[in-house]
Write an enzyme that holds these catalytic residues in place. Structure first.
Site, PDB file in Angstrom:
ATOM      1  N   GLU B 119      -6.667   5.596  -5.146  1.00 41.95           N
ATOM      2  CA  GLU B 119      -6.051   5.898  -3.847  1.00 41.95           C
ATOM      3  C   GLU B 119      -7.071   6.013  -2.713  1.00 41.95           C
ATOM      4  OE1 GLU B 119      -3.701   9.401  -4.570  1.00 41.95           O
ATOM      5  OE2 GLU B 119      -2.125   8.317  -5.595  1.00 41.95           O
ATOM      6  N   GLU B 291       1.807   4.463 -10.290  1.00 43.28           N
ATOM      7  CA  GLU B 291       2.258   5.837 -10.513  1.00 43.28           C
ATOM      8  C   GLU B 291       3.687   5.958  -9.996  1.00 43.28           C
ATOM      9  OE1 GLU B 291      -0.471   8.702  -8.844  1.00 43.28           O
ATOM     10  OE2 GLU B 291      -2.222   7.753  -9.740  1.00 43.28           O
TER      11      GLU B 291
END
Lengths: 637, 637, 637
Positions: B119, B291
């Site tokens: 991320e 995710e």
């Protein structure tokens, strides 16, 4: 002062620059003259230690003593509380000045008590992010964990590669890129709270040794949960607090705008009572109001004036809850500096301020009433726990989740039913005498509390979130609420935090708000109320109850009525802003509202017992007070 | 995992402190055992590089690697992403650890892919205001401009005497007295984005060389526009993103309070779809959800639980948009550290969490459905551009002007008409296959895009604010939208930003909100809609359209219906929370709403084509999914 | 420019980096060419000194000159106003560059005036927390108090042990743990304001000596109260201000949301007028608008476009209030840097912007009207005082208490009755000519003002909060309002600040909001209005009036009507957005509203005097202007 009926006067709490204008140049004579003057007029003195305001010369000698904000900025000289609890050099200075004062005044016959420092934690000062705090924290961790392996394991530092190899690698939990490990923060909160307790004990020990027989007091501030007051309670004789009903409603309340307007000049009807009961517990039964608001104050976002009669009412309310003393702050309004807009009983010009007459009246009324009965033990106890406040501040999980707010909701529900309440520390859980015990939102069980709950004869209400963590700030292996099956056969599989306006309905009873838990009962427990979504709302196993969410006022009310019925607790639902408190065989009634209220039901119950109206009458005007002496209650029917 | 139907597992993405507990002391065996164990059970592995969490010993060795906030405060160790992309020393460390991992696991048969870091940009980390960034920025500027004269000219530094005489005089654009030159800031944004891309490429190159044939992946975060994802897309094989529908609605949405409540447990019906389509473009057609939210998360201001069925729905929605894989985060809830309240498919005690059954069900359904058709190309494209997001963040001009919000409004409008959408990078504008192309709010034209638009066969919709700047962040000489007259004969003389509630009406169609442009048409263009104030609302020249304001939902809807009619695009207006997506000859239908919806019109159209219901039925329960196989559309009539 | 009818052009105000690209390397020729070019076309020039934008090389030479925020962060290069007023080194640099300019251009026949620096105080720059400021403050205190004993006494430093033993112990009043002593802060505000005045005087003296006969001007910014403009007014010839009606309504207004929407494209009907009148006072009668908004600006949270006609209206409004000049900012919109979205009369491409035609029209109208009468003296004066703004910023006591807001409420009330207003400095209180004098919220009396009020023939309205402090920021010994009994026999015993929505009613007249005082009258004064709660609302003693709260619009209106009647002031109640201003025998009428309004009553009154309509007509369209020449008023009846 004497003619007003005051008996005790607190002085000296910020006077360091006058007591020691330069290092070692003590000038205590002026204070001695003041004490003597008071004594000559029959007044007793509470002497304050001046450690909340170290003078500039001292700060300049050891600038490392200054507290540091979490942003790394030093919080400097120029107001008060400019010291870091962790700084050992400053502690030595406090030891020095307090010893001087204690030696000089410790056995003065008029000195009846000492106040240590002033309002610990006020202005966000319980936490300091200084080098002194960092070093102290490392030592404290080393002593607690003995090895970094143990610390890494306890904190779960394997997560995100946060493992340490030396205690000296550990920083204060500020300024990380995103949130820090909650276990890291929780230990820093514990460490910081411990510094406050140690700082306080140092002074208590000196005073106790040089001033035998005098009460040691600290004046706590309202809604201050940043350190463990119970821990300090072990080192002092009397807990006191500073009660500013209007300022608190403005600045420290969760009340809606509507409620803030309604009680603008009366204060929240339950806020003071909550603290009275809490500080009675902190003081192990002995407590004062050290500062009672006598008019408008200076520090809230708005500073209205008390409605006529409220200063009297607030005073009586403290008495009803067992206060040994109610001291007004301040005697005379100071015309200068930061608190020049803070009312006193006297105006800056020495004339009587509007609050004076009320203090005068209440002093006469108290004297007329004679000796009051002991406060006694209530039927209901709430288990209170400062570390739980830290835990949910660290990990609220939902924006509205606040420990004080949760406990306060339960407290208000009890009080609106006319029930008197005691607080009990989770770490010293003497709950034997209570028929109903509430343990809302308790972070983590401890062995003593678990044992007490297990053996308790009476109803125990826990949840939401009670026991949802271990002391290491982990989710318990057995899942929350992590109770032995024989106490409660229940597991919480999921929790939800909810935005305002998104309740989970409990049909027929109200709703949960802010917080909801998806729980499954085992064989031994049973849902005694079920949510609209089919999930358990209230779970019960014998007399042990668990709430699966944050109950709204309706759920609290219906639940408490039901338990009261079951336990034969006499309730007396209050209308509007009316509240009551029992002290021994006396019932005190107060009207915080702005309309006159009857006290019909209470009077009827009282009449049934053959009672006497000691003060006031059967109609409570706004700001009105009535006191009834009643015989022992006869169970209804 | 295997019995649940999972086929790929991601591991190791934050494990540096375990892979290298001390400098050079690599400990990779435990990871090898984990990979082997997974392999033995038939599972493939995505290995994460651990560079998002450098260990404490490394940070202590080179504290200059820490990122710095725009306020000058160092962002320290204690969570994750504590590194500055500009720090070359840290890059060398990453090279070292990634090489170690790639050598050891690069050819392991179970290792099917690599995830680089984690991320990028999360927690506001794309920008760092460190000395490393300052030095790198100066070098980058020197290379870009070659002389300060050129830079001064490009930025317009003559304004306010901001001229530089040496590149070493240039500071990072923080902490000036008031706003900095937008050109200065824009170059810093470009520079910073470039560092992210370079940082990523370094690892991609190592992995590609040591781990041939494996997919290189990064997991992007939702609504993250702080660096250019398309630029990274050139260096990776597969784009993936982390999809948290409920957290995003709470924390990263412009939705009204009403909408937030309505979709509290379902997520915004368009937010995930938007990102699915966007990351398909970033990944050049190949993308995953790395995710997928499997239950309540820990990080939003409120963390509700998904409504029953939503985890399945979210999974299917990703498949509908062409995901190659949907990976749930996380497998088992960690009972400790920062994410202890983040659900997994398993509970902390290893039991099945509520989301498990949904994952199980969807895995079975996917398997039963067999091979899916190619995603294919949609009829509609939106040209997307990360630098435009930076530009309007630097110079919003009106408080509400946000690039994502603007593009999302258009996207929702398309989706509410049942249209499938592709995104196209403004820097690689392959728009040939699309009948309708939208270019809202594009900062500055580039030559390739202009050429593509000019030659495009189909309707092109631009504005508001498209082409309103040069790449140097100036107003174009020819005035916005700065298009050749043969494309659009229009000049914008003035722009207005408007507070909420002050719309400019477009009679019969709706209104502009937030933003309005005073435009005058030349001979070749014509206002096809006019505002109440008489000024052009929608200007058209052949098939090139310009919107003179930020259209509200009504204007978007009426405009899109009109263009769809003109282009023979089949629309299918969606009611409430129902949405659809086509993948090849399949139509996927989803119900985000909380009432059951018919799929009448869609089914009718499908029936007309002789279709087959592969999953679900003709009524969509809340959280329901239906999949229809349809023949090629027959144009209506 | 010349053909548009402009006569004066301001140039050069930010040009330091071009005037002196390197130390000592002056390059003034380009500026000389510009001045000559303007002169050749008959235009006069206002030359700006470039001291608001020191170049980078200078900042790098003396980084200590940079201003510092109250958080300790240096405010760096990269925009403008990056200097600390206290830095003596920078002052010397300013002296140097201004001397160069003054020598070169001081006697140029086209140079008609100088503008010193630009918008002092803008971007919060009047206060700097630098070492230079700290050192200067210590010196200033030492000179003011001579001994720390005197300072400690004046500030009341005995409170909280804040006593100092040396001036070098005194820090700037930032970063204390909680609020600092208001007296400490007040002195820092005085010190800081003094630095601005000194900084300005230095340049004024140079210019006056080298450029005889030219006007010295500064362009102040709207709602800027951070330094004492009257003090600067003593050193300049003409006050000017920068009037951005739409930006001010968005960013610097207390208007409700509803009002902001209503006047979105017109600006607040009273905000400009207020400043026109205020700066006429600051300039001792001589004032300009130096920057008139000519279209949308760039800097407010929303930047709408002026409604058609408003640029003309704003220009005329300034003329009505006596402006000697109205200069539009800017001539041509700059396509680059920070203000690229700030409109000019020309667009970036040199074409005429929408505002051009309005400027053209008004220039013609002004020329056609010929010479205008003197502005004259109004019937009503408001005593204005910058230190009072500082005092209530330091100690608002209630969140809403703001000096500007309070004064503005009175101003609007006067203006809605058609009354023209003058401002008078509290420190130079020439109130002799006024029939009605208002002194709202004045911090502390000074002897001159008291004397003037005492001897004043006419009604004087004071309160709320007027005279509630001494100049040392103490509560006066005699209690507020601290007036001699022969002026006002009144004492304020208590004050309340009130949250919005909690008014104190004044039956029949309206209510007090935000602020209420519990006052008791002595024998000589009498409550002329009483609150619902029985306390005095308006107290009067002969012609001296005191208001016991912050009056709402209704109370202001009814009170002013009553006084106007008593004083034979002719009022003319304005409907909606209509406003009027008298200049000599001319009455100017303006319509800020969005509906056409009649000017019936005004015309009738005018007709009665035998009047002439010089511009416009008897119906005011939105943005309309009418000018009436009237004979001397005849008292009614």
């Amino acid at each position: 002062m004497a003619s007003l009926g005051l008996s005790v006067v607190r002085i000296g709490e910020f006077a360091w620059s006058r007591l020691e204008p330069a290092r070692g140049g003590y000038q205590l004579d002026w204070l001695a003259r003041a004490v003597d003057t008071l004594a000559e007029n029959g007044l007793k003195v509470v002497l304050g230690t001046p450690t909340a305001t170290p003078p500039k010369w001292l700060v300049d000698e050891m600038p490392g003593m200054l507290p540091v904000g979490s942003n790394g900025q030093v919080r400097g000289f120029g107001s008060r509380r400019h010291y870091c609890f962790s700084h050992l050099g400053y502690r030595a200075e406090c030891e020095r000045i307090v010893t001087q004062l204690a030696r000089r005044f410790g056995e003065h016959p008029a000195v009846t008590a000492w106040q240590i420092d002033n309002e610990y934690g006020c202005h966000d000062t319980a936490l300091s992010w200084s080098n002194a705090a960092r070093d102290g924290f490392r030592d404290w961790l080393a002593q607690k964990y003995q090895s970094t392996e143990a610390l890494n394991r306890a904190w779960g530092n394997v997560f995100w590669s946060m493992e340490y190899r030396s205690f000296d690698e550990i920083e204060l939990p500020a300024s990380a890129v995103t949130e820090v490990n909650p276990a890291h923060m929780m230990d820093f909160r514990r460490y910081s709270a411990r510094q406050v307790a140690d700082f306080n004990r140092l002074q208590a020990d000196i005073l106790r040794s040089h001033s035998p027989g005098r009460d040691i007091i600290h004046n706590f501030m309202g809604r201050t949960l940043s350190f463990d007051h119970f821990a300090l309670g072990r080192d002092i004789d009397v807990a006191s607090w500073d009660s500013y009903p209007l300022g608190f409603l403005e600045d420290r309340s969760d009340a809606s705008d509507e409620r803030r307007k309604k009680y603008l000049r009366a204060g929240d009807p339950d806020f003071q009572a909550f603290h009275h009961d809490l500080y009675r517990a902190v003081g192990n039964g002995r407590w004062w109001v050290m500062e009672q608001q006598p008019g408008p104050v200076n520090w809230a976002q708005h500073n209205p004036a008390p409605r006529d009669g409220m200063i009297r009412l607030w005073t009586w309310e403290a008495i009803a809850h067992g206060a040994e003393a109610v001291s007004y702050f301040r005697w005379r309004q100071a015309p200068f500096a930061q608190e020049q807009m803070h009312s006193g009983l006297l105006m800056p010009d020495g004339g009587k301020a509007p609050g004076f007459a009320e203090a005068d009246r209440v002093a006469g009324e108290i004297a007329a009433l004679g000796e009051l009965p002991q406060t006694g033990t209530a039927d209901v106890a709430i288990v209170f726990d400062y570390p739980s406040a830290w835990a949910w501040e660290i990990q609220p999980h939902g924006r509205e989740f606040d420990y004080f707010r949760l406990v306060f909701d339960f407290y208000r529900g009890l009080r609106k039913l006319g029930l008197s309440v005691d607080f009990v520390s989770a770490e010293k859980p003497d709950i034997g005498g209570y028929r109903l015990v509430l343990v809302p939102g308790l972070f983590a069980w401890n062995d003593e509390l678990l044992a007490a709950l297990e053996s308790h004869a009476g109803i125990v209400v826990t949840g939401p979130r009670s026991g949802s963590k271990t002391l290491d700030f982990r989710i318990p292996d057995a899942l929350p609420p992590s109770l032995p099956t024989n106490i409660l056969d229940l597991r919480v599989l999921r929790v939800e935090s909810l935005r305002d306006g998104c309740p989970v309905a409990v049909p027929g009873q109200g709703a949960f708000k802010f917080w909801f838990e998806h729980a499954v009962t085992g064989a031994l427990a049973k849902a005694s109320a079920v949510c609209e979504n089919g999930m358990p709302a209230i779970v019960r196993q014998k007399d042990f109850v668990y709430l699966c969410g944050w109950p709204d006022d309706q759920v609290i009310d219906s639940m408490l009525r039901s338990f009261a019925g079951e336990l034969d607790l006499e309730i007396c639902p209050m209308s509007g802003g009316v509240r009551m408190r029992e002290r021994g065989d006396l019932t005190f009634l107060f009207n915080y509202g702005d309309v006159t209220a009857g006290i019909g039901e209470i009077a009827k119950q009282a009449d049934g017992g053959g009672c006497e109206l000691l003060l006031g009458d059967r109609r409570l005007e706004p700001s009105g007070i009535s006191i009834i002496r009643r015989r022992k209650r006869t169970p209804p029917g």
